[in-house]
Design a protein around this motif. Structure first.
Motif, PDB file in Angstrom:
ATOM      1  N   PHE A  55     -39.742  97.725 -29.215  1.00 44.14           N
ATOM      2  CA  PHE A  55     -40.235  98.907 -29.931  1.00 44.14           C
ATOM      3  C   PHE A  55     -41.156  98.500 -31.080  1.00 44.14           C
ATOM      4  O   PHE A  55     -42.197  99.131 -31.305  1.00 44.14           O
ATOM      5  CB  PHE A  55     -39.059  99.716 -30.474  1.00 44.14           C
ATOM      6  CG  PHE A  55     -38.484 100.686 -29.481  1.00 44.14           C
ATOM      7  CD1 PHE A  55     -39.188 101.825 -29.115  1.00 44.14           C
ATOM      8  CD2 PHE A  55     -37.244 100.470 -28.912  1.00 44.14           C
ATOM      9  CE1 PHE A  55     -38.669 102.731 -28.202  1.00 44.14           C
ATOM     10  CE2 PHE A  55     -36.707 101.359 -27.992  1.00 44.14           C
ATOM     11  CZ  PHE A  55     -37.417 102.495 -27.635  1.00 44.14           C
ATOM     12  N   ARG A  56     -40.790  97.466 -31.796  1.00 44.14           N
ATOM     13  CA  ARG A  56     -41.624  97.038 -32.919  1.00 44.14           C
ATOM     14  C   ARG A  56     -42.937  96.429 -32.452  1.00 44.14           C
ATOM     15  O   ARG A  56     -43.978  96.595 -33.100  1.00 44.14           O
ATOM     16  CB  ARG A  56     -40.834  96.053 -33.789  1.00 44.14           C
ATOM     17  CG  ARG A  56     -39.686  96.729 -34.540  1.00 44.14           C
ATOM     18  CD  ARG A  56     -38.776  95.744 -35.233  1.00 44.14           C
ATOM     19  NE  ARG A  56     -37.717  96.416 -35.984  1.00 44.14           N
ATOM     20  CZ  ARG A  56     -36.654  95.814 -36.494  1.00 44.14           C
ATOM     21  NH1 ARG A  56     -36.510  94.490 -36.340  1.00 44.14           N
ATOM     22  NH2 ARG A  56     -35.731  96.495 -37.147  1.00 44.14           N
ATOM     23  N   GLU A  57     -42.907  95.731 -31.310  1.00 41.39           N
ATOM     24  CA  GLU A  57     -44.143  95.205 -30.735  1.00 41.39           C
ATOM     25  C   GLU A  57     -45.090  96.351 -30.358  1.00 41.39           C
ATOM     26  O   GLU A  57     -46.304  96.271 -30.606  1.00 41.39           O
ATOM     27  CB  GLU A  57     -43.818  94.374 -29.482  1.00 41.39           C
ATOM     28  CG  GLU A  57     -43.278  92.996 -29.761  1.00 41.39           C
ATOM     29  CD  GLU A  57     -44.340  92.067 -30.310  1.00 41.39           C
ATOM     30  OE1 GLU A  57     -45.349  91.836 -29.619  1.00 41.39           O
ATOM     31  OE2 GLU A  57     -44.173  91.583 -31.448  1.00 41.39           O
ATOM     32  N   VAL A  58     -44.542  97.391 -29.763  1.00 37.31           N
ATOM     33  CA  VAL A  58     -45.358  98.549 -29.372  1.00 37.31           C
ATOM     34  C   VAL A  58     -45.975  99.193 -30.612  1.00 37.31           C
ATOM     35  O   VAL A  58     -47.168  99.535 -30.627  1.00 37.31           O
ATOM     36  CB  VAL A  58     -44.514  99.567 -28.587  1.00 37.31           C
ATOM     37  CG1 VAL A  58     -45.285 100.873 -28.386  1.00 37.31           C
ATOM     38  CG2 VAL A  58     -44.120  98.999 -27.222  1.00 37.31           C
ATOM     39  N   ALA A  59     -45.176  99.359 -31.654  1.00 40.97           N
ATOM     40  CA  ALA A  59     -45.693  99.967 -32.883  1.00 40.97           C
ATOM     41  C   ALA A  59     -46.817  99.133 -33.489  1.00 40.97           C
ATOM     42  O   ALA A  59     -47.764  99.674 -34.080  1.00 40.97           O
ATOM     43  CB  ALA A  59     -44.555 100.130 -33.896  1.00 40.97           C
ATOM     44  N   GLY A  60     -46.732  97.815 -33.350  1.00 40.44           N
ATOM     45  CA  GLY A  60     -47.739  96.936 -33.917  1.00 40.44           C
ATOM     46  C   GLY A  60     -49.004  96.809 -33.079  1.00 40.44           C
ATOM     47  O   GLY A  60     -50.074  96.544 -33.616  1.00 40.44           O
ATOM     48  N   GLU A  61     -48.891  97.010 -31.758  1.00 40.69           N
ATOM     49  CA  GLU A  61     -50.018  96.759 -30.864  1.00 40.69           C
ATOM     50  C   GLU A  61     -50.793  98.003 -30.448  1.00 40.69           C
ATOM     51  O   GLU A  61     -51.952  97.901 -30.041  1.00 40.69           O
ATOM     52  CB  GLU A  61     -49.534  96.059 -29.587  1.00 40.69           C
ATOM     53  CG  GLU A  61     -49.099  94.620 -29.778  1.00 40.69           C
ATOM     54  CD  GLU A  61     -48.913  93.900 -28.451  1.00 40.69           C
ATOM     55  OE1 GLU A  61     -49.778  94.071 -27.553  1.00 40.69           O
ATOM     56  OE2 GLU A  61     -47.916  93.189 -28.287  1.00 40.69           O
ATOM     57  N   PHE A  62     -50.165  99.181 -30.507  1.00 38.83           N
ATOM     58  CA  PHE A  62     -50.795 100.375 -29.947  1.00 38.83           C
ATOM     59  C   PHE A  62     -51.027 101.437 -31.017  1.00 38.83           C
ATOM     60  O   PHE A  62     -50.339 101.488 -32.035  1.00 38.83           O
ATOM     61  CB  PHE A  62     -49.919 100.948 -28.829  1.00 38.83           C
ATOM     62  CG  PHE A  62     -49.753 100.005 -27.660  1.00 38.83           C
ATOM     63  CD1 PHE A  62     -50.675  99.996 -26.625  1.00 38.83           C
ATOM     64  CD2 PHE A  62     -48.684  99.129 -27.613  1.00 38.83           C
ATOM     65  CE1 PHE A  62     -50.525  99.128 -25.567  1.00 38.83           C
ATOM     66  CE2 PHE A  62     -48.525  98.254 -26.555  1.00 38.83           C
ATOM     67  CZ  PHE A  62     -49.455  98.253 -25.527  1.00 38.83           C
ATOM     68  N   GLU A  63     -51.995 102.317 -30.750  1.00 43.61           N
ATOM     69  CA  GLU A  63     -52.362 103.354 -31.708  1.00 43.61           C
ATOM     70  C   GLU A  63     -51.630 104.669 -31.446  1.00 43.61           C
ATOM     71  O   GLU A  63     -51.276 105.370 -32.400  1.00 43.61           O
ATOM     72  CB  GLU A  63     -53.875 103.595 -31.663  1.00 43.61           C
ATOM     73  CG  GLU A  63     -54.699 102.413 -32.140  1.00 43.61           C
ATOM     74  CD  GLU A  63     -56.178 102.716 -32.139  1.00 43.61           C
ATOM     75  OE1 GLU A  63     -56.556 103.865 -31.798  1.00 43.61           O
ATOM     76  OE2 GLU A  63     -56.970 101.814 -32.479  1.00 43.61           O
TER      77      GLU A  63
END
Length: 306
Positions: free
Chosen positions: A26-34
């Protein structure tokens, strides 16, 4: 401990390891996507996903909105739960309605009344219209053989279609979210969970579920060896007769293709014991849409639904 002795690190338990992996995703998604969005139906897997997302970003609000593909044949108990959770956490809910597509003439009702296969167009067009670049789903690899082929980050082309040749390696929990304009990535934080893991986690975290998941008396009828809920979607028909039986649901989808199982499990511990003893996957036992052909889920995945 002396200076030469190695430092020992406590090992995470099984559920702690799964939780840690999901929170990391979840944190990776928050960091990589808009513009990421969580697919949320009010079913147990999406409920666990939302719980994990809330944990991942607490005490801040989660940086995702929710998306539900409403077939118009959903269980009332599940829709009530969905709306209550959305209001409780002050989340934004996007709804892609199959019924609206039918009324607009974009989709045609199937003779068998099943709407699950009709979800692809509303879902993919909502993703395009809202410009979602990451779509988080509750798919698990133990559910069905087509789902077992997915990576955690699964690239979809501009038509939301899945190409197995474009799957990327995911060594050491390193995820590649790179995508071209109009493409997006489907993300599956529960990939390595089993149905039993989900239930044990629900018990540990004391997560509330719709009561449909526990044994209760319900009016059902038998079709193709499955107990379906009677409704105006097209059942029962002909010689099919309604009976009152003690049942529960292992998975929740379109009312027309999601079967109940006879059960006396009215508590979490009883459900967990029942699941542990089962030799059938939840989809194999209760989802008629996956029984249409050997490649039913594979076909829908290639078209852009799963």
């Amino acid at each position: 401990m002396t200076a030469t002795e190695p430092r020992s690190h406590p090992r995470l338990g099984h559920l702690d390891s799964l939780e840690s992996e999901a929170v990391h995703i979840f944190r990776e998604v928050a960091g990589e996507f808009e513009r990421p969005v969580i697919l949320f139906s009010g079913g147990k897997d999406s409920i666990v996903m939302l719980h994990l997302a809330l944990k991942a970003f607490a005490p801040a609000p989660i940086p995702f909105s929710l998306l539900h593909v409403d077939t118009g044949h959903n269980f009332a108990e599940v829709l009530e739960y969905r709306d209550r959770v959305v209001a409780e956490h002050r989340l934004r809910l996007h709804v892609a309605s199959v019924q609206e597509y039918i009324e607009a003439g974009k989709l045609r009702e199937r003779p068998d009344g099943t709407r699950n296969p009709l979800q692809t167009m509303p879902l993919t067009e909502k993703i395009q219209a809202e410009r979602f670049d990451a779509v988080l789903g509750g798919g698990r690899r133990d559910e069905e053989k087509a789902r077992a082929k997915e990576r955690v980050f699964s690239l979809r082309d501009e038509f939301s279609q899945w190409d197995p040749r474009r799957q990327r390696p995911e060594l050491w929990q390193l995820y590649n979210g790179r995508h071209a304009p109009c493409e997006h990535v489907r993300v599956f934080p529960l990939s390595n969970w089993t149905e039993l893991d989900v239930w044990q986690y629900i018990a540990r975290e004391k997560i509330e579920l719709p009561q449909i998941y526990y044994a209760h008396e319900r009016e059902v009828f038998l079709r193709n060896s499955m107990w379906l809920t009677a409704g105006d979607w097209g059942g029962p028909r002909g010689a099919e007769s309604v009976e009152t039986r003690m049942v529960r649901y292992r998975t929740v989808g379109d009312m027309s293709c999601t079967g109940a199982v006879e059960s006396e499990a009215v508590t979490l511990d009883q459900v967990i014991a029942e699941i542990a003893a089962s030799r059938l996957t939840e989809r194999g036992a209760t989802r008629a849409d996956d029984k249409m052909s050997e490649a039913a889920m594979e076909d829908r995945k290639r078209e852009g639904y799963f």
